[in-house]
Write an enzyme that holds these catalytic residues in place. Structure first.
Site, PDB file in Angstrom:
ATOM      1  CB  THR A  59      79.085 -20.432  -2.317  1.00 54.30           C
ATOM      2  OG1 THR A  59      79.532 -19.734  -3.200  1.00 54.30           O
ATOM      3  CG2 THR A  59      77.632 -20.496  -2.343  1.00 54.30           C
ATOM      4  CG  ASN A 116      86.435 -16.992  -6.811  1.00 53.67           C
ATOM      5  OD1 ASN A 116      85.748 -16.219  -6.359  1.00 53.67           O
ATOM      6  ND2 ASN A 116      86.241 -17.945  -7.494  1.00 53.67           N
ATOM      7  CB  ILE A 147      88.226 -26.167   1.608  1.00 55.81           C
ATOM      8  CG1 ILE A 147      87.758 -25.335   0.414  1.00 55.81           C
ATOM      9  CG2 ILE A 147      87.928 -25.486   2.886  1.00 55.81           C
ATOM     10  CD1 ILE A 147      86.643 -24.630   0.560  1.00 55.81           C
ATOM     11  CE1 TYR A 187      77.839 -25.116  -4.796  1.00 60.75           C
ATOM     12  CE2 TYR A 187      78.341 -22.676  -5.332  1.00 60.75           C
ATOM     13  CZ  TYR A 187      78.652 -23.775  -4.798  1.00 60.75           C
ATOM     14  OH  TYR A 187      79.616 -23.745  -3.726  1.00 60.75           O
ATOM     15  CE1 TYR A 229      78.448 -25.861  -8.706  1.00 57.88           C
ATOM     16  CE2 TYR A 229      78.576 -23.553  -9.183  1.00 57.88           C
ATOM     17  CZ  TYR A 229      79.151 -24.410  -8.738  1.00 57.88           C
ATOM     18  OH  TYR A 229      79.778 -24.349  -7.864  1.00 57.88           O
ATOM     19  CB  VAL A 265      83.873 -18.327 -20.380  1.00 58.20           C
ATOM     20  CG1 VAL A 265      82.615 -18.370 -20.289  1.00 58.20           C
ATOM     21  CG2 VAL A 265      84.288 -19.835 -20.403  1.00 58.20           C
TER      22      VAL A 265
HETATM   23  N1  UDP Z   1      86.249 -19.302 -17.181  1.00 56.49           N
HETATM   24  C1  UDP Z   1      87.106 -19.088 -18.276  1.00 56.49           C
HETATM   25  N2  UDP Z   1      87.879 -20.261 -18.802  1.00 56.49           N
HETATM   26  C2  UDP Z   1      87.769 -21.406 -18.399  1.00 56.49           C
HETATM   27  C3  UDP Z   1      87.190 -21.876 -17.078  1.00 56.49           C
HETATM   28  C4  UDP Z   1      86.327 -20.754 -16.459  1.00 56.49           C
HETATM   29  O1  UDP Z   1      87.188 -18.058 -18.665  1.00 56.49           O
HETATM   30  O2  UDP Z   1      88.622 -22.525 -18.683  1.00 56.49           O
HETATM   31  C5  UDP Z   1      85.709 -18.252 -16.446  1.00 56.49           C
HETATM   32  C6  UDP Z   1      84.034 -18.450 -16.173  1.00 56.49           C
HETATM   33  O3  UDP Z   1      83.272 -18.284 -16.892  1.00 56.49           O
HETATM   34  C7  UDP Z   1      84.155 -17.632 -14.903  1.00 56.49           C
HETATM   35  C8  UDP Z   1      85.602 -17.635 -14.339  1.00 56.49           C
HETATM   36  O4  UDP Z   1      86.490 -18.172 -15.409  1.00 56.49           O
HETATM   37  O5  UDP Z   1      83.850 -16.347 -15.547  1.00 56.49           O
HETATM   38  C9  UDP Z   1      85.837 -18.480 -13.158  1.00 56.49           C
HETATM   39  O6  UDP Z   1      85.210 -19.650 -13.328  1.00 56.49           O
HETATM   40  P1  UDP Z   1      85.479 -21.090 -12.420  1.00 56.49           P
HETATM   41  O7  UDP Z   1      85.103 -21.959 -13.133  1.00 56.49           O
HETATM   42  O8  UDP Z   1      86.970 -20.923 -11.795  1.00 56.49           O
HETATM   43  O9  UDP Z   1      84.522 -20.647 -11.170  1.00 56.49           O
HETATM   44  P2  UDP Z   1      83.752 -19.539 -10.141  1.00 56.49           P
HETATM   45  O10 UDP Z   1      84.548 -18.700  -9.812  1.00 56.49           O
HETATM   46  O11 UDP Z   1      82.805 -18.965 -11.433  1.00 56.49           O
HETATM   47  O12 UDP Z   1      83.176 -20.225  -9.034  1.00 56.49           O
END
Ligand code: UDP
Length: 358
Positions: free
Chosen positions: A116, A187, A12, A158, A82, A223
């Site tokens: 956040t 996001n 950012i 966090y 985290y 995930v």
């Molecule tokens: N996630 C996923 N595959 C990956 C990385 C993250 O499915 O390779 C999922 C994660 O569990 C969450 C979402 O994608 O549901 C967004 O995760 P990110 O790490 O981008 O950060 P967040 O939006 O949670 O801050």
């Protein structure tokens, strides 16, 4: 106005620095311990100061004294961290940030604090067993309760650290007259967001993992099935809102909290994977590029113990609309396309290849 950007070297910060320099209206000092991303800015007026806010306390205090507005972007903001290093997250995101708040109070400086959307935690729908898919619940800054998961799911440290920092700012406002504005990003995505895991060790956010799959052939991992929602906001839209908050016309942002997001850009992570594949195949694919598979992975396998997800995050942005006249413009497709284009071009430049044709 003299603006001090603490943590200017992150995603950012670097985009905000670039925009402020382009506007040329304000004097900007960019502070960070890393300069890699700031090196991509080609503006001769960039004033960079290498300063570690955790150890260079006298220099930090002098910098606060020398500026009109202090923007605090210093934080670890990556879910894998985290889970891996909850204490490190607490120390930087609360203890060290608190020192900045105290300095701003001591020297009567306005602070713009980055928080956040995670402070909202989970939707109340999911806590009573409803499917968040059927229950859209936009988060409203001054109304929505903040719902964290249990302590054993230490991912929430966090969000809790950020929440406590917000509460401390509010208390400083009431009791000591501190003037602050709090920003809750939803996001943000765009150029320079994160590194790719094939190029640098670590576990970045989802966009980089999926991009890595498309460029290097690693599987695109969903995930827990990728059913949770996110709404991606293009960094230029976000920065446009942030600049309005910094400029604070007629004091409209005094002691206000702002969501910055693009609520109608919602999609699930599984849909994000499909969309990125589609865009890549239609616009960026070259002979020999890999075709990654999309696979399921459990949260524990991907992050380790202590993870829990935010099920749905929809920003209510009425306050930014009404007080700032701001409206985000970039659609989901454009957000993802433009960010992918940046990564593809960076990759091609590394291979000595020509950039994507416009
Ligand atoms: N996630 C996923 N595959 C990956 C990385 C993250 O499915 O390779 C999922 C994660 O569990 C969450 C979402 O994608 O549901 C967004 O995760 P990110 O790490 O981008 O950060 P967040 O939006 O949670 O801050």
């Amino acid at each position: 106005m003299k603006i001090l950007l603490l943590g200017a070297g992150g995603f950012i910060g670097v985009n905000l620095t670039e925009r402020l320099l382009k506007d040329g209206v304000h004097e900007v000092t960019a502070v960070d311990i890393y300069k890699d991303k700031l090196n991509e800015i080609e503006d001769p007026n960039l004033k960079y100061v290498e300063l570690d806010i955790c150890t260079d306390e006298a220099a930090l205090e002098q910098a606060v004294i020398d500026h009109d507005v202090i923007v605090d972007l210093v934080a670890f903001a990556n879910p894998a961290l985290y889970v891996e290093d909850p204490l490190g997250v607490f120390e930087l995101n609360f203890i060290e940030n608190l020192k900045i708040v105290e300095l701003c109070s001591k020297h009567s400086k306005r602070i713009v604090q980055f928080s956040t959307c995670e402070v909202y935690g989970r939707t109340s729908a999911s806590t009573v067993g409803w499917d968040p898919k059927d229950h859209p619940q936009p988060f409203v800054e001054d109304e929505t309760p903040l719902i964290m998961g249990p302590i054993k799911n230490h991912r929430w440290i966090y969000a809790s650290a950020k929440q406590l920092l917000e509460r401390v700012l509010h208390a400083y406002g009431i009791q000591k007259g501190l003037n602050y504005s709090i920003i809750r990003p939803f996001n943000f995505v765009g150029p320079r967001i994160d590194f790719l895991p094939s190029e640098q060790a670590g576990n970045p956010r989802v966009f980089s993992h999926f991009m890595n799959g498309l460029l290097y052939g690693t599987p695109m991992q969903l995930v827990d099935g990728g059913g949770n929602f996110r709404a991606y906001t293009y960094i230029d839209d976000a920065v446009d809102c942030i600049v309005r908050i910094l400029e604070n016309k007629d004091g409209k942002c005094d002691r206000q909290i702002f969501n910055i997001g693009k609520p109608d850009n919602e999609l699930t992570i599984a849909e994000l994977a499909e969309l990125m594949k589609k865009i890549f195949n239609e616009h960026f694919r070259q002979d020999g590029d890999p075709d990654p598979e999309i696979v399921d992975v459990s949260a524990e396998e991907f992050y380790g113990e202590g993870y829990e997800d935010c099920d749905r995050r929809i920003a209510n942005i009425d306050k930014a609309r009404e007080l700032l006249g701001w409206e985000p413009e970039y659609s989901t497709y454009d957000v993802i396309f433009k960010t992918m284009e940046y990564f593809v071009n960076k990759h091609r430049a590394k291979q000595g290849e020509a950039p994507v044709e416009a």
